[in-house]
Design an enzyme around this catalytic site. Structure first.
Site, PDB file in Angstrom:
ATOM      1  CB  THR A   8      -0.904   0.023   1.243  1.00 38.51           C
ATOM      2  OG1 THR A   8      -1.439   1.351   1.407  1.00 38.51           O
ATOM      3  CG2 THR A   8      -0.149  -0.314   2.523  1.00 38.51           C
TER       4      THR A   8
ATOM      5  CD  GLU B 212      -2.086   5.246   4.906  1.00 37.37           C
ATOM      6  OE1 GLU B 212      -1.642   5.296   6.053  1.00 37.37           O
ATOM      7  OE2 GLU B 212      -2.559   6.228   4.328  1.00 37.37           O
TER       8      GLU B 212
ATOM      9  CE1 TYR C  31      -3.853  -1.693   5.994  1.00 39.26           C
ATOM     10  CE2 TYR C  31      -2.937   0.381   5.181  1.00 39.26           C
ATOM     11  CZ  TYR C  31      -3.522  -0.856   4.939  1.00 39.26           C
ATOM     12  OH  TYR C  31      -3.783  -1.246   3.649  1.00 39.26           O
TER      13      TYR C  31
ATOM     14  CE  LYS D  60      -2.047  -4.190   3.835  1.00 35.99           C
ATOM     15  NZ  LYS D  60      -2.358  -5.370   2.999  1.00 35.99           N
TER      16      LYS D  60
HETATM   17  P1  NAP Z   1     -11.347  -4.842   2.605  1.00 39.80           P
HETATM   18  O1  NAP Z   1     -12.552  -4.531   1.784  1.00 39.80           O
HETATM   19  O2  NAP Z   1     -11.240  -4.296   3.982  1.00 39.80           O
HETATM   20  O3  NAP Z   1     -11.224  -6.444   2.662  1.00 39.80           O
HETATM   21  C1  NAP Z   1     -10.406  -7.080   3.602  1.00 39.80           C
HETATM   22  C2  NAP Z   1     -10.610  -8.579   3.500  1.00 39.80           C
HETATM   23  O4  NAP Z   1      -9.766  -9.235   4.458  1.00 39.80           O
HETATM   24  C3  NAP Z   1     -12.051  -9.057   3.807  1.00 39.80           C
HETATM   25  O5  NAP Z   1     -12.377 -10.088   2.932  1.00 39.80           O
HETATM   26  C4  NAP Z   1     -11.925  -9.593   5.215  1.00 39.80           C
HETATM   27  O6  NAP Z   1     -12.889 -10.579   5.545  1.00 39.80           O
HETATM   28  C5  NAP Z   1     -10.543 -10.235   5.146  1.00 39.80           C
HETATM   29  N1  NAP Z   1      -9.976 -10.505   6.460  1.00 39.80           N
HETATM   30  C6  NAP Z   1      -9.781  -9.648   7.484  1.00 39.80           C
HETATM   31  N2  NAP Z   1      -9.233 -10.284   8.533  1.00 39.80           N
HETATM   32  C7  NAP Z   1      -9.100 -11.584   8.174  1.00 39.80           C
HETATM   33  C8  NAP Z   1      -8.590 -12.726   8.818  1.00 39.80           C
HETATM   34  N3  NAP Z   1      -8.122 -12.683  10.069  1.00 39.80           N
HETATM   35  N4  NAP Z   1      -8.582 -13.902   8.140  1.00 39.80           N
HETATM   36  C9  NAP Z   1      -9.067 -13.973   6.877  1.00 39.80           C
HETATM   37  N5  NAP Z   1      -9.555 -12.914   6.203  1.00 39.80           N
HETATM   38  C10 NAP Z   1      -9.568 -11.736   6.854  1.00 39.80           C
HETATM   39  O7  NAP Z   1     -10.009  -4.384   1.840  1.00 39.80           O
HETATM   40  P2  NAP Z   1      -9.813  -4.014   0.280  1.00 39.80           P
HETATM   41  O8  NAP Z   1     -10.080  -2.569   0.099  1.00 39.80           O
HETATM   42  O9  NAP Z   1     -10.492  -5.020  -0.560  1.00 39.80           O
HETATM   43  O10 NAP Z   1      -8.236  -4.179   0.157  1.00 39.80           O
HETATM   44  C11 NAP Z   1      -7.664  -5.440  -0.163  1.00 39.80           C
HETATM   45  C12 NAP Z   1      -6.211  -5.449   0.300  1.00 39.80           C
HETATM   46  O11 NAP Z   1      -5.486  -4.415  -0.340  1.00 39.80           O
HETATM   47  C13 NAP Z   1      -6.018  -5.215   1.795  1.00 39.80           C
HETATM   48  O12 NAP Z   1      -4.901  -5.961   2.199  1.00 39.80           O
HETATM   49  C14 NAP Z   1      -5.703  -3.732   1.893  1.00 39.80           C
HETATM   50  O13 NAP Z   1      -4.968  -3.461   3.063  1.00 39.80           O
HETATM   51  C15 NAP Z   1      -4.899  -3.542   0.623  1.00 39.80           C
HETATM   52  N6  NAP Z   1      -4.931  -2.207   0.021  1.00 39.80           N
HETATM   53  C16 NAP Z   1      -6.128  -1.615  -0.249  1.00 39.80           C
HETATM   54  C17 NAP Z   1      -6.152  -0.379  -0.869  1.00 39.80           C
HETATM   55  C18 NAP Z   1      -7.453   0.301  -1.198  1.00 39.80           C
HETATM   56  O14 NAP Z   1      -7.418   1.510  -1.491  1.00 39.80           O
HETATM   57  N7  NAP Z   1      -8.569  -0.408  -1.215  1.00 39.80           N
HETATM   58  C19 NAP Z   1      -4.938   0.235  -1.240  1.00 39.80           C
HETATM   59  C20 NAP Z   1      -3.752  -0.434  -0.963  1.00 39.80           C
HETATM   60  C21 NAP Z   1      -3.748  -1.656  -0.357  1.00 39.80           C
HETATM   61  P3  NAP Z   1     -14.344 -10.170   6.146  1.00 39.80           P
HETATM   62  O15 NAP Z   1     -15.121  -9.609   5.000  1.00 39.80           O
HETATM   63  O16 NAP Z   1     -14.895 -11.451   6.621  1.00 39.80           O
HETATM   64  O17 NAP Z   1     -14.077  -9.179   7.222  1.00 39.80           O
HETATM   65  O1  G4F Z   2     -10.610   6.714   3.041  1.00 35.22           O
HETATM   66  P1  G4F Z   2      -9.569   6.647   4.083  1.00 35.22           P
HETATM   67  O2  G4F Z   2      -9.960   6.071   5.398  1.00 35.22           O
HETATM   68  O3  G4F Z   2      -8.345   5.891   3.431  1.00 35.22           O
HETATM   69  P2  G4F Z   2      -6.783   5.819   3.810  1.00 35.22           P
HETATM   70  O4  G4F Z   2      -6.533   6.120   5.231  1.00 35.22           O
HETATM   71  O5  G4F Z   2      -6.040   6.628   2.799  1.00 35.22           O
HETATM   72  O6  G4F Z   2      -6.486   4.256   3.585  1.00 35.22           O
HETATM   73  C1  G4F Z   2      -6.983   3.545   2.461  1.00 35.22           C
HETATM   74  O7  G4F Z   2      -6.060   3.635   1.414  1.00 35.22           O
HETATM   75  C2  G4F Z   2      -4.789   3.008   1.675  1.00 35.22           C
HETATM   76  C3  G4F Z   2      -3.926   3.233   0.443  1.00 35.22           C
HETATM   77  O8  G4F Z   2      -3.288   4.472   0.542  1.00 35.22           O
HETATM   78  C4  G4F Z   2      -5.035   1.540   1.949  1.00 35.22           C
HETATM   79  F1  G4F Z   2      -3.851   0.905   2.158  1.00 35.22           F
HETATM   80  C5  G4F Z   2      -5.921   1.384   3.162  1.00 35.22           C
HETATM   81  O9  G4F Z   2      -6.190  -0.004   3.379  1.00 35.22           O
HETATM   82  C6  G4F Z   2      -7.239   2.097   2.889  1.00 35.22           C
HETATM   83  O10 G4F Z   2      -7.908   1.415   1.847  1.00 35.22           O
HETATM   84  O11 G4F Z   2      -9.006   8.125   4.390  1.00 35.22           O
HETATM   85  C7  G4F Z   2      -8.543   8.956   3.350  1.00 35.22           C
HETATM   86  C8  G4F Z   2      -8.258  10.352   3.889  1.00 35.22           C
HETATM   87  C9  G4F Z   2      -7.409  10.371   5.170  1.00 35.22           C
HETATM   88  O12 G4F Z   2      -6.451  11.402   5.068  1.00 35.22           O
HETATM   89  C10 G4F Z   2      -8.395  10.705   6.268  1.00 35.22           C
HETATM   90  O13 G4F Z   2      -7.839  11.401   7.384  1.00 35.22           O
HETATM   91  O14 G4F Z   2      -9.509  10.960   4.248  1.00 35.22           O
HETATM   92  C11 G4F Z   2      -9.348  11.614   5.499  1.00 35.22           C
HETATM   93  N1  G4F Z   2     -10.652  11.737   6.130  1.00 35.22           N
HETATM   94  C12 G4F Z   2     -11.239  12.926   6.470  1.00 35.22           C
HETATM   95  N2  G4F Z   2     -12.404  12.691   7.092  1.00 35.22           N
HETATM   96  C13 G4F Z   2     -11.445  10.744   6.536  1.00 35.22           C
HETATM   97  C14 G4F Z   2     -12.548  11.339   7.141  1.00 35.22           C
HETATM   98  N3  G4F Z   2     -11.313   9.406   6.428  1.00 35.22           N
HETATM   99  C15 G4F Z   2     -12.312   8.635   6.917  1.00 35.22           C
HETATM  100  N4  G4F Z   2     -12.211   7.289   6.783  1.00 35.22           N
HETATM  101  N5  G4F Z   2     -13.409   9.169   7.538  1.00 35.22           N
HETATM  102  C16 G4F Z   2     -13.581  10.520   7.681  1.00 35.22           C
HETATM  103  O15 G4F Z   2     -14.567  11.002   8.253  1.00 35.22           O
END
Ligand code: NAP
Ligand code: G4F
Length: 324
Positions: free
Chosen positions: A127, A129, A151, A155
């Site tokens: 990520t 992050e 987090y 990661k």
């Molecule tokens: P998400 O919607 O939060 O999905 C997380 C998944 O992990 C869910 O299927 C959850 O299962 C499963 N999980 C959590 N704890 C577990 C455990 N102990 N054993 C088995 N499964 C478990 O995340 P996402 O947005 O799809 O992201 C996918 C991956 O990419 C994550 O690793 C995230 O950190 C990474 N990532 C995401 C972004 C982004 O912007 N979306 C960017 C960079 C990296 P349940 O549904 O049962 O809770």
């Molecule tokens: O949507 P966010 O919670 O995503 P964040 O923290 O960037 O993390 C996501 O992206 C990462 C990749 O860069 C992933 F690795 C991670 O698993 C996840 O998918 O927050 C985005 C921004 C932050 O700066 C936060 O402080 O939005 C700002 N924000 C402002 N108000 C808020 C809020 N975020 C959330 N969730 N809720 C608020 O009310």
């Protein structure tokens, strides 16, 4: 021809669901590690119409024996490790759980691959992050890391262990350093979906205000459906490597809100209330990724612009909220 087999951890999450759909459409047999939950976790698979097309295998990221069995039962040749405690805010409240599930568990999956089928190709969901307090204005594969949350730190451990298993044991293990990607299947706690859901509720008279934290933070937001293609492409390469996946554009939370509210004829200034409860102990102020390597080596680039992404999410939430 024998179908290819893939195992996805985190198959019930946003990316897991889109990736499963992509692989099914390509003719794969798709298996998913499914952690037991007392509530319904399969709604995203249903939304995409693939609930019956995937084989779910019981397992948990913190339980190595279950992952070994998932590797054996699936006979997967490609493993996509997407499971994590993925919400940054929660990682300060549950730092040890985040370390275990998001960090140490990556090694559980790497060990399962190494033990059962070391020829299987492995994808790790790293990520942006990890860049945290950014060390370069545009972050690439060579930018030094500086995580700002439990987090991000967890990661980073998983990321380096993926590199380490590639270099130590010759695993075909790649790490995708993905910047934020969103969709109608995004969890409601993340800011884009929190905003688009609130816009729909406010427009339909079910909510009055939207409380947010730091709306001056900037993110490089893309569409999850585009990003899962990059994951697949990484595992099709002869050599395993790490790639940044991003759009190359960054936008404030404030401007993202403006797009969402304007789509239904509202002004965000009339509804957004700043609430310090949503400030984080340490903020990642800005993220901006360089997709240059992904374009050059994978032929990948983001297809969906922010306006299309956010207005599409608002439309999906308008439908959902009106059916509540
Ligand atoms: P998400 O919607 O939060 O999905 C997380 C998944 O992990 C869910 O299927 C959850 O299962 C499963 N999980 C959590 N704890 C577990 C455990 N102990 N054993 C088995 N499964 C478990 O995340 P996402 O947005 O799809 O992201 C996918 C991956 O990419 C994550 O690793 C995230 O950190 C990474 N990532 C995401 C972004 C982004 O912007 N979306 C960017 C960079 C990296 P349940 O549904 O049962 O809770
Ligand atoms: O949507 P966010 O919670 O995503 P964040 O923290 O960037 O993390 C996501 O992206 C990462 C990749 O860069 C992933 F690795 C991670 O698993 C996840 O998918 O927050 C985005 C921004 C932050 O700066 C936060 O402080 O939005 C700002 N924000 C402002 N108000 C808020 C809020 N975020 C959330 N969730 N809720 C608020 O009310």
């Amino acid at each position: 021809m024998q179908s290819r087999k893939a195992l996805i951890t985190g198959i019930t999450g946003q990316d897991g669901a889109y990736l499963a759909k992509l692989l099914i459409d390509k003719g794969y047999e798709v298996y998913g590690v499914h952690a037991r939950r007392s509530t319904d976790a399969l709604w995203r698979l249903r939304y995409l119409g693939i609930e019956k097309e995937v084989t779910l295998l019981g397992g948990d990221m913190t339980d190595l024996p279950s992952l070994l069995r998932c590797m054996e039962k699936s006979a997967a040749g490609e493993v996509y490790n997407l499971a994590a405690q993925s919400f940054v805010g929660t990682s300060w409240e549950q730092p040890i759980l985040t370390a275990n599930v998001t960090g140490v568990s990556v090694v559980n999956m790497l060990e399962a691959v190494r033990t059962v089928n070391p020829k299987a190709r492995f994808y790790q969901a790293s990520t942006s992050e990890m860049f945290g307090l950014i060390q370069e204005a545009m972050q690439s594969e060579t930018t030094p890391f500086y995580p700002r949350s439990p987090y991000g730190a967890a990661k980073l451990y998983g990321h380096w262990m993926t590199v380490n298993y590639r270099e130590s044991f010759g695993l075909h293990a790649s790490s995708g350093i993905l910047f934020n990607h969103e969709s109608p299947l995004r969890g409601i706690e993340f800011v884009t979906r929190k905003v688009t859901d609130a816009v729909a509720r406010i427009k339909l008279g079910k909510q009055k205000e939207l409380r947010l934290g730091n709306i001056d933070a900037k993110r490089d937001w893309g569409f999850a459906g585009d990003y899962v293609e990059a994951m697949w492409l990484m595992l099709q390469q002869d050599m395993a490597e790490d790639y940044v996946i991003a759009t190359g554009r960054t936008t404030t939370v404030r401007d993202m809100c403006a797009i969402a509210f304007a789509h239904v004829g509202l002004a965000y200034q009339d509804h957004v209330v700043i609430d310090p409860a949503f400030y984080r102990p340490a903020e990642v102020d800005v993220l901006l990724g360089s997709p240059a390597k992904a374009k050059a080596k994978l032929g990948w680039e983001a297809k969906t612009d922010l306006n299309t992404l956010i207005t599409g999410m608002v439309d999906a939430d308008m439908v959902r909220v009106s059916q509540d």
